[in-house]
Write a protein that holds these residues in place. Structure first.
Motif, PDB file in Angstrom:
ATOM      1  N   GLY A   9       0.795  -1.202   0.000  1.00  0.00           N
ATOM      2  CA  GLY A   9       0.000   0.000   0.000  1.00  0.00           C
ATOM      3  C   GLY A   9       0.832   1.258   0.000  1.00  0.00           C
ATOM      4  N   ALA A  10       2.146   1.148  -0.001  1.00  0.00           N
ATOM      5  CA  ALA A  10       3.030   2.294  -0.019  1.00  0.00           C
ATOM      6  C   ALA A  10       3.728   2.357  -1.342  1.00  0.00           C
ATOM      7  CB  ALA A  10       4.055   2.174   1.112  1.00  0.00           C
ATOM      8  N   GLY A  12      -5.957  -4.259   3.767  1.00  0.00           N
ATOM      9  CA  GLY A  12      -6.383  -3.525   4.958  1.00  0.00           C
ATOM     10  C   GLY A  12      -5.330  -2.547   5.436  1.00  0.00           C
ATOM     11  N   ARG A  13      -4.073  -2.972   5.402  1.00  0.00           N
ATOM     12  CA  ARG A  13      -2.990  -2.072   5.795  1.00  0.00           C
ATOM     13  C   ARG A  13      -2.918  -0.868   4.879  1.00  0.00           C
ATOM     14  NH1 ARG A  13       1.615  -3.670   8.472  1.00  0.00           N
ATOM     15  NH2 ARG A  13       2.266  -1.539   7.952  1.00  0.00           N
ATOM     16  N   ALA A  14      -3.102  -1.087   3.585  1.00  0.00           N
ATOM     17  CA  ALA A  14      -3.035   0.019   2.630  1.00  0.00           C
ATOM     18  C   ALA A  14      -4.134   1.038   2.900  1.00  0.00           C
ATOM     19  CB  ALA A  14      -3.157  -0.521   1.206  1.00  0.00           C
ATOM     20  N   ARG A  15      -5.345   0.561   3.159  1.00  0.00           N
ATOM     21  CA  ARG A  15      -6.448   1.477   3.440  1.00  0.00           C
ATOM     22  C   ARG A  15      -6.202   2.254   4.729  1.00  0.00           C
ATOM     23  NH1 ARG A  15     -11.347  -2.764   1.921  1.00  0.00           N
ATOM     24  NH2 ARG A  15     -11.165  -2.541  -0.355  1.00  0.00           N
ATOM     25  N   ALA A  16      -5.686   1.564   5.754  1.00  0.00           N
ATOM     26  CA  ALA A  16      -5.386   2.245   7.015  1.00  0.00           C
ATOM     27  C   ALA A  16      -4.309   3.314   6.823  1.00  0.00           C
ATOM     28  CB  ALA A  16      -4.940   1.226   8.062  1.00  0.00           C
ATOM     29  N   ASP A  17      -3.297   3.008   6.020  1.00  0.00           N
ATOM     30  CA  ASP A  17      -2.236   3.983   5.760  1.00  0.00           C
ATOM     31  C   ASP A  17      -2.769   5.192   5.008  1.00  0.00           C
ATOM     32  OD1 ASP A  17      -0.457   2.322   7.008  1.00  0.00           O
ATOM     33  OD2 ASP A  17       0.419   1.506   5.159  1.00  0.00           O
ATOM     34  N   ARG A  43      -5.878   6.339   5.115  1.00  0.00           N
ATOM     35  CA  ARG A  43      -6.677   7.150   6.049  1.00  0.00           C
ATOM     36  C   ARG A  43      -5.796   7.961   6.989  1.00  0.00           C
ATOM     37  NH1 ARG A  43     -10.040   2.411   6.151  1.00  0.00           N
ATOM     38  NH2 ARG A  43      -8.966   1.706   8.050  1.00  0.00           N
ATOM     39  N   ALA A  44      -4.689   7.342   7.467  1.00  0.00           N
ATOM     40  CA  ALA A  44      -3.772   8.064   8.339  1.00  0.00           C
ATOM     41  C   ALA A  44      -3.120   9.227   7.613  1.00  0.00           C
ATOM     42  CB  ALA A  44      -2.717   7.100   8.876  1.00  0.00           C
ATOM     43  N   ALA A  45      -2.743   8.993   6.351  1.00  0.00           N
ATOM     44  CA  ALA A  45      -2.127  10.073   5.568  1.00  0.00           C
ATOM     45  C   ALA A  45      -3.123  11.195   5.317  1.00  0.00           C
ATOM     46  CB  ALA A  45      -1.618   9.514   4.234  1.00  0.00           C
ATOM     47  N   ALA A  46      -4.397  10.862   5.099  1.00  0.00           N
ATOM     48  CA  ALA A  46      -5.416  11.894   4.875  1.00  0.00           C
ATOM     49  C   ALA A  46      -5.643  12.744   6.116  1.00  0.00           C
ATOM     50  CB  ALA A  46      -6.725  11.239   4.441  1.00  0.00           C
ATOM     51  N   ARG A  47      -5.565  12.108   7.289  1.00  0.00           N
ATOM     52  CA  ARG A  47      -5.752  12.870   8.543  1.00  0.00           C
ATOM     53  C   ARG A  47      -4.603  13.824   8.775  1.00  0.00           C
ATOM     54  NH1 ARG A  47      -7.750   7.828  10.504  1.00  0.00           N
ATOM     55  NH2 ARG A  47      -5.699   7.356  11.388  1.00  0.00           N
ATOM     56  N   LEU A  48      -3.391  13.416   8.352  1.00  0.00           N
ATOM     57  CA  LEU A  48      -2.212  14.263   8.554  1.00  0.00           C
ATOM     58  C   LEU A  48      -2.111  15.387   7.530  1.00  0.00           C
ATOM     59  CD1 LEU A  48       0.439  11.514   9.395  1.00  0.00           C
ATOM     60  CD2 LEU A  48      -0.644  13.124  10.986  1.00  0.00           C
ATOM     61  N   ALA A  49      -2.803  15.218   6.393  1.00  0.00           N
ATOM     62  CA  ALA A  49      -2.690  16.210   5.314  1.00  0.00           C
ATOM     63  C   ALA A  49      -3.361  17.518   5.697  1.00  0.00           C
ATOM     64  CB  ALA A  49      -3.314  15.646   4.041  1.00  0.00           C
TER      65      ALA A  49
END
Length: 428
Positions: A7-8, A415-420, A422-428
């Protein structure tokens, strides 16, 4: 561009440990068309020789078992010994390729493998045959240990995906031609003559490879430094993405090897009762793998890497269920699906390893080959034992379990890709 299986982006999470050599720059110029064509044809030829010799006894297992008065499980060691030899030798030979060059390593490996192939038909007993096959597998190991690294160094990134697919397509053609050839030659002249025919075919393919493959332009030799080598290996094994890819390759090959090791026994028995030649002709289905592996690049662009793996797993699973039928046409259709899905999934996984490993690519590819051929050994031997104890339905259950585990690994990565994200979107 689709994300990788973690996912990265492919360049993220690169190994922080020193690598034996950094053999390619981050940005490479586009490959020259003539050079690219020669490379593709040469790697196709050596891929053909690799699979033809590595699995040369697979279609002959019923004849070998009858000749030495042993069961399917004992005869299957003529296949498993070769794949174990390859798995053991591939990492050390990848280190030697860092020092002496990919092209030289592949040339020596195919030369030794062909020389052994010319001796193998004269093995006086099963033990000698198994020992020679183990040595041959170890010799062949230098080819997969170096091929993908060579392509990654000599071709631009877009051309590499297609070239890896074509190399794997050469594997599928070699597997098909070797098995069909041995089946028919064995019918007329015996299994020893069949193995001699494969040796001659391997020799011709090796000559074609050596004439066509250009000298390396981007390889830079590195000294043999075991501590640095082990550091690179340790770094690769500490990356969850690469571990998942290695597990996927092992599990896919376990299922595939189990099916192809035992299918000859099933087809010569009732209710089918085919001759050795006709049973060997079933391996013409390997041509399906040629097409599916060659289509890897476009399908990844359309489905993404994880989506492509889901498609491969579903295809193989559907094929396994079809082979439960006692109707020959449905069994053959199932084998078509199993073969196409496997080679497609293998091309996706092996190409993802090359993409993910920004340093120490030879070691990263070698570790994938270790897992892949350990899967071949596990699947071949376990499949033969299960078939003897629980018939074809037991073998299908074993293969489906391996595929369900593969799907679980891929689902976890999704699942890991989706979680990553979402985390990146929150930090943006």
């Amino acid at each position: 561009m689709p994300s990788d299986l973690a996912g990265a982006p492919a360049t993220a999470g690169a190994s922080t440990a020193p690598s034996p050599t950094t053999t390619m720059t981050d940005v490479r110029p586009p490959s020259r068309p003539l050079s690219r064509t020669r490379i593709n044809l040469a790697l196709f030829a050596i891929g053909l020789a690799t699979f033809a010799m590595l699995f040369s006894t697979q279609a002959l297992l019923p004849d070998i078992a009858a000749s030495f008065a042993v069961g399917a499980d004992a005869a299957s060691w003529t296949v498993s010994a070769a794949t174990i030899g390859l798995a053991v030798a591939v990492l050390p030979l990848s280190a030697l390729s860092e020092r002496f060059g990919r092209r030289r390593m592949m040339t020596v490996s195919v030369g030794v493998a062909v020389a052994l192939a010319l001796v193998i038909p004269f093995a006086p007993d099963l033990g000698t045959l198994v020992a020679l096959r183990a040595l041959q597998g170890a010799a062949i190991a230098g080819i997969p240990a170096s091929a993908v690294a060579y392509l990654s160094e000599e071709l631009d990134s877009r051309a590499t995906v297609g070239a890896v697919g074509l190399f794997i397509a050469g594997n599928s053609v070699g597997g098909m031609v070797g098995r069909v050839l041995t089946g028919w030659v064995s019918d007329g002249f015996g299994w020893r003559a069949a193995l001699a025919a494969v040796a001659v075919m391997g020799l011709v393919a090796a000559v074609v490879y050596r004439v066509l493959l250009p000298r390396s332009r981007n390889f830079r030799p590195a000294p043999l430094r075991p501590r640095v080598l082990f550091g690179a290996v340790r770094a690769h094994l500490s990356r969850p993405l690469l571990l998942r890819l290695y597990a996927i390759g092992m599990l896919l090959m376990s299922a595939f090897s189990a099916v192809y090791t035992v299918i000859g026994f099933r087809l010569v028995e009732e209710p089918f009762g085919l001759s050795a030649g006709l049973a060997g002709s079933v391996f013409v289905i390997y041509l399906v793998g040629t097409g599916s592996a060659s289509a890897t690049g476009p399908m990844i662009e359309r489905l993404g890497r994880r989506g492509a793996l889901y498609a491969a797993i579903s295809t193989v699973s559907a094929g396994l269920l079809l082979t439960l039928s006692d109707q020959l046409v449905l069994v053959l259709l199932g084998m078509v699906l199993i073969t196409g899905g496997f080679f497609f999934g293998h091309a996706v996984a092996s190409g993802s390893v090359s993409r993910a490993a920004t340093e120490g690519r030879a070691q990263a590819s070698a570790l994938y080959q270790v897992a892949y051929y350990l899967g071949a050994s596990l699947g071949g031997t376990t499949g033969a034992v299960i078939y003897h104890a629980a018939d074809w339905s037991g073998l299908v259950a074993f293969a489906l379990t391996a595929l369900l585990t593969t799907a679980g690994i891929t689902l976890y990565a999704t699942g890991r890709a989706r979680a990553d994200r979402r985390a990146a979107a929150r930090l943006a």
